[in-house]
Write a protein that holds these residues in place. Structure first.
Motif, PDB file in Angstrom:
ATOM      1  N   GLY B  30       0.787  -1.219   0.000  1.00 53.94           N
ATOM      2  CA  GLY B  30       0.000   0.000   0.000  1.00 53.94           C
ATOM      3  C   GLY B  30       0.820   1.270   0.000  1.00 53.94           C
ATOM      4  O   GLY B  30       0.337   2.328   0.358  1.00 53.94           O
ATOM      5  N   VAL B  32       2.225   2.760  -2.560  1.00 57.03           N
ATOM      6  CA  VAL B  32       2.114   3.544  -3.782  1.00 57.03           C
ATOM      7  C   VAL B  32       0.674   3.436  -4.274  1.00 57.03           C
ATOM      8  O   VAL B  32       0.000   2.442  -4.008  1.00 57.03           O
ATOM      9  CB  VAL B  32       3.068   3.003  -4.866  1.00 57.03           C
ATOM     10  CG1 VAL B  32       2.922   3.778  -6.160  1.00 57.03           C
ATOM     11  CG2 VAL B  32       4.504   3.042  -4.368  1.00 57.03           C
ATOM     12  N   ASN B  33       0.234   4.445  -4.948  1.00 63.37           N
ATOM     13  CA  ASN B  33      -1.114   4.377  -5.488  1.00 63.37           C
ATOM     14  C   ASN B  33      -1.241   3.268  -6.523  1.00 63.37           C
ATOM     15  O   ASN B  33      -0.352   3.053  -7.331  1.00 63.37           O
ATOM     16  CB  ASN B  33      -1.481   5.706  -6.144  1.00 63.37           C
ATOM     17  CG  ASN B  33      -2.000   6.681  -5.110  1.00 63.37           C
ATOM     18  OD1 ASN B  33      -2.118   6.328  -3.935  1.00 63.37           O
ATOM     19  ND2 ASN B  33      -2.302   7.887  -5.552  1.00 63.37           N
ATOM     20  N   VAL B  34      -2.355   2.603  -6.470  1.00 65.36           N
ATOM     21  CA  VAL B  34      -2.631   1.554  -7.437  1.00 65.36           C
ATOM     22  C   VAL B  34      -4.066   1.758  -7.901  1.00 65.36           C
ATOM     23  O   VAL B  34      -4.939   2.084  -7.099  1.00 65.36           O
ATOM     24  CB  VAL B  34      -2.496   0.165  -6.784  1.00 65.36           C
ATOM     25  CG1 VAL B  34      -2.950  -0.921  -7.735  1.00 65.36           C
ATOM     26  CG2 VAL B  34      -1.071  -0.064  -6.340  1.00 65.36           C
ATOM     27  N   ALA B  35      -4.284   1.583  -9.179  1.00 68.36           N
ATOM     28  CA  ALA B  35      -5.647   1.731  -9.688  1.00 68.36           C
ATOM     29  C   ALA B  35      -6.538   0.679  -9.037  1.00 68.36           C
ATOM     30  O   ALA B  35      -6.120  -0.456  -8.824  1.00 68.36           O
ATOM     31  CB  ALA B  35      -5.653   1.574 -11.204  1.00 68.36           C
ATOM     32  N   ASP B  36      -7.752   1.067  -8.755  1.00 67.59           N
ATOM     33  CA  ASP B  36      -8.672   0.157  -8.082  1.00 67.59           C
ATOM     34  C   ASP B  36      -8.819  -1.149  -8.844  1.00 67.59           C
ATOM     35  O   ASP B  36      -8.790  -2.229  -8.257  1.00 67.59           O
ATOM     36  CB  ASP B  36     -10.048   0.818  -7.927  1.00 67.59           C
ATOM     37  CG  ASP B  36     -10.017   1.857  -6.817  1.00 67.59           C
ATOM     38  OD1 ASP B  36      -9.045   1.824  -6.026  1.00 67.59           O
ATOM     39  OD2 ASP B  36     -10.935   2.685  -6.749  1.00 67.59           O
ATOM     40  N   ARG B  39      -5.882  -3.346  -8.282  1.00 70.92           N
ATOM     41  CA  ARG B  39      -5.885  -3.918  -6.950  1.00 70.92           C
ATOM     42  C   ARG B  39      -6.816  -5.120  -6.885  1.00 70.92           C
ATOM     43  O   ARG B  39      -6.454  -6.187  -6.396  1.00 70.92           O
ATOM     44  CB  ARG B  39      -6.311  -2.861  -5.930  1.00 70.92           C
ATOM     45  CG  ARG B  39      -6.152  -3.324  -4.474  1.00 70.92           C
ATOM     46  CD  ARG B  39      -6.968  -2.473  -3.510  1.00 70.92           C
ATOM     47  NE  ARG B  39      -7.040  -1.083  -3.920  1.00 70.92           N
ATOM     48  CZ  ARG B  39      -6.046  -0.215  -3.816  1.00 70.92           C
ATOM     49  NH1 ARG B  39      -4.918  -0.614  -3.272  1.00 70.92           N
ATOM     50  NH2 ARG B  39      -6.182   1.014  -4.223  1.00 70.92           N
TER      51      ARG B  39
END
Lengths: 357, 357
Positions: B30, B32-36, B39
């Motif tokens: 968690g 780094v941003n990850v596209a929903d 994920r």
DNA sequence: CATCGTAATCGAAACGATTCGATTCGCGAG
DNA sequence: CTCGCGAATCGAATCGTTTCGATTACGATG
């Protein structure tokens, strides 16, 4: 030695000593024969570089073993260690695990729900679950998902996980029976907490139905075999002071809320509670066992009782812990873990006698 | 799921989900941003493969952090946890460490010398040394060699390692002074063990010289400021029963070996010892505080004293543990650890009064 | 329509050891 | 003199992640 410089690795040591990393490695692990001269060289190089031995993290990745066993205690750690039974059990566990040179990682049962349960991220080789609360189920799920060997002590594990258990019901029945045979008919009980809320209150059918702690319920049900309708109070924990308070509720019950008449005996679910009850009795001017019989459960060396010896059921706490450790050891060697069942032993002391004429 | 098949790794999950391992990794960490959508895909793949999250061993190798703090208790674990002060301290420690989500690895002080000290192989990020014995020095050496942050609680660390300490001598002097001012002149003391042998015996100059436990010595020396020549007995540990036995040695000293006359006050080095002394006094028909004053040390909630409240020096055990944890936390963030010194607080109870006319 | 910025994703290099099969060396036996 | 053998040593693969710099994709802006 100089600050800022990276810590030496085994590769550095090997280079310094003029050998291969594999040779340097075996010097430390000792798993393969190494010529004395070589060993000396490597050790000297290690000393020169300030190398303190293989990094446990790297080693555990490679070998798949960390040498750590996680112990999950129900409730707060503080509470758990206040109970001598737990302490002794931990001692047995430590013992058995020391023989496979494993350490013990204390894991809390994670009251805060925001974080991932600590057990999910801990580098443990196996897990021992102690206690009872429903949370244990969650922990169990995590552990099994990770495929770790696990043993449950006194908990509702269910299916195929090895358990270490005690004949709580039968043992309680036995000691209640003893009290009954002494002639007591007006008897009260002091139980361990019924649920995680640890409410200190009279036992009611409703509270029993909603209770979640198996140990408490098993012991209560054993007691009820001899005294189906006897009144009781649940304590807030296995503590002397709790026993004291509970006993006062039972003995100084002036309004007769709980009992019509003062009981002639108190059956406590733990030795600590029994000790508290005895203190309460003494303070009220009652002599034990002449005016009031008190029996306990656990068979710990009850600290602080002076010269009196408690009549109680003695449980093999040390053996329980050790058994758990041994099963863990077995499972780590690839064998199947087995459930182990222990039984208590009646130990007659001087705190229970026939009721006064 | 099928047995025998190797456990899934994050690489397997990534492949199954059709993403790179790095992406799969960040889904779990968690950081780094990850596209929903991504994920979801990864999580689904993980579920399908029965992947329970990153292997802590590998993670700790890579990050250099295991999330584990080692705690070395002097003496046997069993003993350590019998002492409420230690328990409470551990509680504070747990607390502070929980905030950096670190677990606690129990390490024994390694009585068996054949094995390498467990602390040498444990994947810990830092170490807390509790207690006093000379062994602590060995443990300290190992730890520093490994370059781990370390904090010592109540020990003779010496030089540049952060310590958590208590004003044992001053506090003891203060409570002894209190007893003195009440008018007591015939006073005896019950001390904690003088050395790891835990011998239960009268204090002699020679035994004091050979003693190795700083806490005991500091408290004794504070006591001696008010009563330079008072007799005393060393207990075998901080236990109620030990206090009971020691007190009987002092009070029922028929032959007058230790004292010419019965003391009017007992200064105990721990609350548990004091409770035992009170119990002994009561059994001998002495009323506390009328016939005998008793004071303790620690300020724990002395379990099992009934309605009496102990006069004692209260030490901030919880704060001590917490302070240690906080220093560890600091050091893990790269800052320098600092020593922290605590002071006790006098707490007047009902167990000390002027001597009977 | 070209360009820029941002967000998401990717590739590949560590992290530091262990271990297994292969290689070398020295020496006694044939 | 050569061959074979055992003991000691070596090389290289591997354990499963994390992380950093690079790349791609995409929408917005000029």
């Amino acid at each position: 030695m100089s600050t800022g410089t990276r810590r030496a690795t085994i590769a550095d040591v090997a280079r310094e000593a003029g050998v291969s990393t594999s040779t340097a490695s075996v010097v430390f692990s000792g798993k393969v024969n190494v010529a004395d001269a070589t060993r000396e060289k490597v050790l000297a190089a290690a000393a020169a570089l300030g190398y303190a031995g293989p990094d446990p993290r790297a080693a555990s990745l490679r070998t798949g073993r960390s040498g750590i066993v996680g112990v999950v205690l129900g409730g707060e750690l503080r509470h758990a260690f206040l109970d001598p039974v737990t302490t002794v059990m931990m001692d047995g566990l430590t013992d058995a695990l020391a023989s496979i040179s494993a350490g013990i990682l204390l894991l809390r049962d994670d009251p805060r729900d925001d974080e991932p349960p600590p057990i999910a991220d801990a580098p443990v080789d196996a897990v021992v679950l102690i206690g009872c609360s429903t949370r244990t189920r969650d922990a169990l799920d995590v552990v099994r998902q990770r495929g770790l060997p696990v043993v449950v002590i006194e908990g509702d594990a269910g299916d195929d996980v090895p358990q270490v258990s005690l004949d709580n019901r039968e043992a309680s029945a036995r000691i209640a029976q003893h009290v009954f045979q002494l002639g007591h008919r007006r008897v009260a009980t002091i139980t361990l907490p019924l649920d995680p809320s640890r409410e200190r209150a009279p036992i009611t059918p409703r509270r029993v139905i909603e209770a979640t702690v198996p140990v408490t319920l098993d012991r209560l049900s054993g007691f009820r075999e001899a005294y189906p309708d006897a009144p009781g109070v649940s304590a807030g924990g296995s503590l002397v002071d709790e026993g004291y308070i509970a006993a006062r509720m039972l003995l100084a019950d002036d309004e007769g809320v709980l009992l019509d008449e003062r009981p002639t005996a108190i059956v406590a679910q733990s030795d600590l509670l029994a000790v508290g009850a005895i203190r309460a009795a003494e303070e009220l001017g009652l002599r034990v066992p002449d005016d009031l019989s008190v029996v306990g459960f656990d068979g710990i060396a009850a600290d602080g009782l002076g010269s009196l010896v408690l009549t109680t059921m003695s449980q093999p706490a040390l053996a329980k812990g050790r058994a758990a450790g041994e099963q863990i050891a077995r499972m780590l060697e690839g064998e199947r873990g087995e459930s182990v069942h222990f039984t208590c032993e009646f130990r007659e002391g001087g705190t229970a006698a026939p009721p006064a004429a």
